[in-house]
Write a protein that holds these residues in place. Sequence first.
Motif, PDB file in Angstrom:
ATOM      1  N   CYS A  16      42.535 -37.294  83.091  1.00  0.00           N
ATOM      2  CA  CYS A  16      43.373 -36.664  83.846  1.00  0.00           C
ATOM      3  C   CYS A  16      42.995 -36.295  85.228  1.00  0.00           C
ATOM      4  O   CYS A  16      44.049 -36.307  86.160  1.00  0.00           O
ATOM      5  CB  CYS A  16      43.783 -35.276  83.021  1.00  0.00           C
ATOM      6  SG  CYS A  16      44.661 -35.599  81.646  1.00  0.00           S
ATOM      7  N   CYS A  46      49.213 -28.584  80.610  1.00  0.00           N
ATOM      8  CA  CYS A  46      48.484 -30.016  80.810  1.00  0.00           C
ATOM      9  C   CYS A  46      49.355 -31.367  80.499  1.00  0.00           C
ATOM     10  O   CYS A  46      49.303 -32.230  81.299  1.00  0.00           O
ATOM     11  CB  CYS A  46      46.890 -30.023  80.219  1.00  0.00           C
ATOM     12  SG  CYS A  46      46.297 -31.369  80.893  1.00  0.00           S
ATOM     13  N   ILE A  47      49.748 -31.015  79.297  1.00  0.00           N
ATOM     14  CA  ILE A  47      50.691 -32.131  78.835  1.00  0.00           C
ATOM     15  C   ILE A  47      51.802 -32.463  80.100  1.00  0.00           C
ATOM     16  O   ILE A  47      52.030 -33.671  80.364  1.00  0.00           O
ATOM     17  CB  ILE A  47      51.135 -31.995  77.515  1.00  0.00           C
ATOM     18  CG1 ILE A  47      50.079 -32.181  76.441  1.00  0.00           C
ATOM     19  CG2 ILE A  47      52.174 -33.098  76.979  1.00  0.00           C
ATOM     20  CD1 ILE A  47      50.267 -31.586  75.061  1.00  0.00           C
ATOM     21  N   SER A  51      52.444 -35.532  82.094  1.00  0.00           N
ATOM     22  CA  SER A  51      53.647 -36.423  82.222  1.00  0.00           C
ATOM     23  C   SER A  51      54.288 -36.766  83.449  1.00  0.00           C
ATOM     24  O   SER A  51      54.641 -37.845  84.055  1.00  0.00           O
ATOM     25  CB  SER A  51      54.789 -35.696  81.236  1.00  0.00           C
ATOM     26  OG  SER A  51      56.006 -36.570  81.383  1.00  0.00           O
TER      27      SER A  51
END
Length: 66
Positions: A16, A46-47, A51
């Motif tokens: 990431c 974070c997700i 995205s």
Amino acid sequence: MPFVQMENISIFLRACQQPPLNLHQHDTFLTVDLYEQKDPAQVLQCIGAFSRAAHAANPSRFPSAI
């Protein structure tokens, strides 16, 4: 098995922070936040950031951000 799971989380977090995603430190979480369910809100943040970054990096492959 726990070591392998925690290592997989760490690999995801390192990915990431590297190009092309380049997430900021404040957009990621700590391994224990997910593994020990310490901070689920940070994991969700974070997700979402993942995205948006994936969509920005390759909109044809990731047509919409969540």
